[in-house]
Every structure is written in C-alpha cells, then in structure tokens.
Design a protein around this motif. Structure first.
Motif, PDB file in Angstrom:
ATOM      1  N   LYS A  50       7.160   0.499 -14.270  1.00 41.80           N
ATOM      2  CA  LYS A  50       6.540   0.601 -12.946  1.00 41.80           C
ATOM      3  C   LYS A  50       7.485   1.287 -11.961  1.00 41.80           C
ATOM      4  O   LYS A  50       7.060   2.121 -11.145  1.00 41.80           O
ATOM      5  N   SER A  51       8.761   0.949 -12.038  1.00 39.62           N
ATOM      6  CA  SER A  51       9.751   1.573 -11.165  1.00 39.62           C
ATOM      7  C   SER A  51       9.823   3.076 -11.406  1.00 39.62           C
ATOM      8  O   SER A  51       9.896   3.864 -10.453  1.00 39.62           O
ATOM      9  N   SER A  52       9.773   3.485 -12.659  1.00 38.70           N
ATOM     10  CA  SER A  52       9.808   4.914 -12.964  1.00 38.70           C
ATOM     11  C   SER A  52       8.541   5.627 -12.492  1.00 38.70           C
ATOM     12  O   SER A  52       8.596   6.772 -12.047  1.00 38.70           O
ATOM     13  N   LEU A  53       7.407   4.957 -12.584  1.00 34.25           N
ATOM     14  CA  LEU A  53       6.157   5.567 -12.124  1.00 34.25           C
ATOM     15  C   LEU A  53       6.164   5.814 -10.616  1.00 34.25           C
ATOM     16  O   LEU A  53       5.690   6.856 -10.145  1.00 34.25           O
ATOM     17  N   LEU A  54       6.677   4.862  -9.845  1.00 32.67           N
ATOM     18  CA  LEU A  54       6.669   4.987  -8.390  1.00 32.67           C
ATOM     19  C   LEU A  54       7.903   5.697  -7.843  1.00 32.67           C
ATOM     20  O   LEU A  54       7.807   6.435  -6.878  1.00 32.67           O
ATOM     21  N   GLY A  55       9.055   5.443  -8.411  1.00 34.86           N
ATOM     22  CA  GLY A  55      10.266   6.137  -7.998  1.00 34.86           C
ATOM     23  C   GLY A  55      11.235   5.273  -7.210  1.00 34.86           C
ATOM     24  O   GLY A  55      10.890   4.238  -6.653  1.00 34.86           O
ATOM     25  N   ALA A  56      12.477   5.763  -7.155  1.00 36.39           N
ATOM     26  CA  ALA A  56      13.579   5.039  -6.532  1.00 36.39           C
ATOM     27  C   ALA A  56      13.970   5.600  -5.172  1.00 36.39           C
ATOM     28  O   ALA A  56      14.935   5.142  -4.574  1.00 36.39           O
ATOM     29  N   GLU A  57      13.244   6.617  -4.687  1.00 36.43           N
ATOM     30  CA  GLU A  57      13.661   7.219  -3.422  1.00 36.43           C
ATOM     31  C   GLU A  57      12.482   7.772  -2.634  1.00 36.43           C
ATOM     32  O   GLU A  57      11.446   8.114  -3.188  1.00 36.43           O
ATOM     33  N   LEU A  58      12.703   7.839  -1.317  1.00 36.89           N
ATOM     34  CA  LEU A  58      11.743   8.429  -0.382  1.00 36.89           C
ATOM     35  C   LEU A  58      12.512   9.282   0.620  1.00 36.89           C
ATOM     36  O   LEU A  58      13.648   8.952   0.964  1.00 36.89           O
ATOM     37  N   THR A  59      11.895  10.321   1.099  1.00 41.65           N
ATOM     38  CA  THR A  59      12.444  11.103   2.207  1.00 41.65           C
ATOM     39  C   THR A  59      11.373  11.180   3.283  1.00 41.65           C
ATOM     40  O   THR A  59      10.239  11.578   3.015  1.00 41.65           O
ATOM     41  N   ILE A  60      11.755  10.770   4.496  1.00 39.86           N
ATOM     42  CA  ILE A  60      10.800  10.665   5.593  1.00 39.86           C
ATOM     43  C   ILE A  60      11.289  11.520   6.761  1.00 39.86           C
ATOM     44  O   ILE A  60      12.441  11.378   7.191  1.00 39.86           O
ATOM     45  N   GLN A 118      11.984   8.818  15.927  1.00 43.29           N
ATOM     46  CA  GLN A 118      11.081   7.931  15.177  1.00 43.29           C
ATOM     47  C   GLN A 118      10.751   8.519  13.811  1.00 43.29           C
ATOM     48  O   GLN A 118      10.680   9.746  13.657  1.00 43.29           O
ATOM     49  N   LEU A 119      10.502   7.638  12.858  1.00 45.25           N
ATOM     50  CA  LEU A 119       9.985   8.082  11.571  1.00 45.25           C
ATOM     51  C   LEU A 119       8.598   8.669  11.814  1.00 45.25           C
ATOM     52  O   LEU A 119       7.804   8.079  12.543  1.00 45.25           O
ATOM     53  N   THR A 120       8.308   9.797  11.211  1.00 44.48           N
ATOM     54  CA  THR A 120       6.999  10.424  11.443  1.00 44.48           C
ATOM     55  C   THR A 120       6.017  10.033  10.335  1.00 44.48           C
ATOM     56  O   THR A 120       5.436  10.878   9.674  1.00 44.48           O
ATOM     57  N   ARG A 123      17.277   6.472  16.867  1.00 43.87           N
ATOM     58  CA  ARG A 123      16.736   6.819  18.180  1.00 43.87           C
ATOM     59  C   ARG A 123      17.409   8.057  18.791  1.00 43.87           C
ATOM     60  O   ARG A 123      16.877   8.667  19.701  1.00 43.87           O
ATOM     61  N   GLN A 124      18.587   8.414  18.260  1.00 43.64           N
ATOM     62  CA  GLN A 124      19.334   9.559  18.803  1.00 43.64           C
ATOM     63  C   GLN A 124      18.952  10.885  18.149  1.00 43.64           C
ATOM     64  O   GLN A 124      19.419  11.930  18.573  1.00 43.64           O
ATOM     65  N   VAL A 125      18.124  10.834  17.112  1.00 50.00           N
ATOM     66  CA  VAL A 125      17.817  12.043  16.340  1.00 50.00           C
ATOM     67  C   VAL A 125      16.569  12.733  16.906  1.00 50.00           C
ATOM     68  O   VAL A 125      15.503  12.129  16.986  1.00 50.00           O
ATOM     69  N   GLU A 126      16.732  13.981  17.262  1.00 50.54           N
ATOM     70  CA  GLU A 126      15.601  14.774  17.750  1.00 50.54           C
ATOM     71  C   GLU A 126      14.727  15.232  16.588  1.00 50.54           C
ATOM     72  O   GLU A 126      13.505  15.119  16.616  1.00 50.54           O
ATOM     73  N   VAL A 127      15.372  15.764  15.561  1.00 51.21           N
ATOM     74  CA  VAL A 127      14.671  16.186  14.356  1.00 51.21           C
ATOM     75  C   VAL A 127      15.598  15.954  13.168  1.00 51.21           C
ATOM     76  O   VAL A 127      16.795  16.198  13.254  1.00 51.21           O
ATOM     77  N   GLY A 128      15.035  15.427  12.068  1.00 53.85           N
ATOM     78  CA  GLY A 128      15.876  15.143  10.913  1.00 53.85           C
ATOM     79  C   GLY A 128      15.102  14.535   9.773  1.00 53.85           C
ATOM     80  O   GLY A 128      13.867  14.579   9.730  1.00 53.85           O
TER      81      GLY A 128
END
Length: 141
Positions: free
Chosen positions: A93-103, A109-111, A31-36
């Motif tokens: 299946k794990s390799s097809l979808l992946g182990a990480e996300l960047t949001i 808030q998450l955009t 909640r404290q993050v303006e942009v990130g």
C-alpha cells in the motif's frame, strides 16, 4: 530560502488521517514565502502520504476499505509474513501511494485546492510514531 525540519507524528490507528494542520504548524517560515515548494517525505515503508478530500470523513474510511480489498491480508502467496499479517500489505500500500509529496506555496500558504488535505496513510494495525522530513524552498517576501 531553504528550511528543513522533522515532524514526528504520534501513533495513530490504521487508516487515513488528515495532517495538513500538523505540517503547517511545523513549518514556521512558511508564512514568509512568497512563492515556493514544500516537499514532504515520510521515513517509513509501511505508511504513506497522499492528497485527497478534507471535508467528508467517509472518504477516508472508504479509502481504507478499498485498499484492504485491493491488498488483502493473509494471501497464501505472501512469503514476507514474519512481522505480522498486516506488514507485507502495508509495504505494498505504501508503494502504491508513495512516500513523498510536493506542494506549491503562494503568499505564505500551501496552495491546496478548496477540498484538498494531506493524509497520513497508516497501513499497520500498530504502526507507532511516524517521522516526516519537511523541506521548504522558496523566495521570501
């Protein structure tokens, strides 16, 4: 600002599970993050992460059906079979979808899009608890 924490999710049935709220609640400084950015990493090789529809639960059950057809159990050419018939397909299946996300984050808030949610993709019949590393970076308000 940098913040990192681990989130352990309890054992869930095989399938695709919405975990957006779990993640948001685990990152108090969000909640404290303006942009990130929020980086989400799963520390497992038989479960994965993805972003998709958060409204209609049949999307998640259809995902499970499609992935089971794409990567079937008990294929006669599998060599890695000692840990059960669901293990090697879970790794694939794990390799097809992946182990990480960047949001992206904006105004605390998450955009994510209106109909987007973060999924834990559990590919094992009995996968156990799953640990996520959540790394938050951004400019404070």
């Amino acid at each position: 600002m940098w913040h990192q924490t681990e989130l352990t999710l309890g054992s869930r049935a095989r399938g695709f599970h919405l975990i957006t709220q779990d993640i948001e609640q685990a990152i108090a400084p969000l909640r404290q993050v303006e942009v990130g950015l929020l980086h989400v990493f799963i520390q497992h090789t038989s479960a994965s992460l993805t972003i998709n529809e958060n409204a209609d639960p049949t999307v998640r059950t259809d995902f499970e059906k499609v992935f089971n057809r794409l990567v079937p159990e008990n294929a006669p050419y599998y060599e890695h079979t000692l840990e059960g018939s669901d293990d090697l397909p879970a790794h694939i299946k794990s390799s097809l979808l992946g182990a990480e996300l960047t949001i992206p984050i904006r105004d605390g808030q998450l955009t994510l899009g209106t109909w987007q949610g973060i999924y834990l993709c559990e590919h094992r019949d009995y996968g156990g608890s799953r640990t996520l590393v959540l790394t938050l970076q951004g400019q404070s308000r």
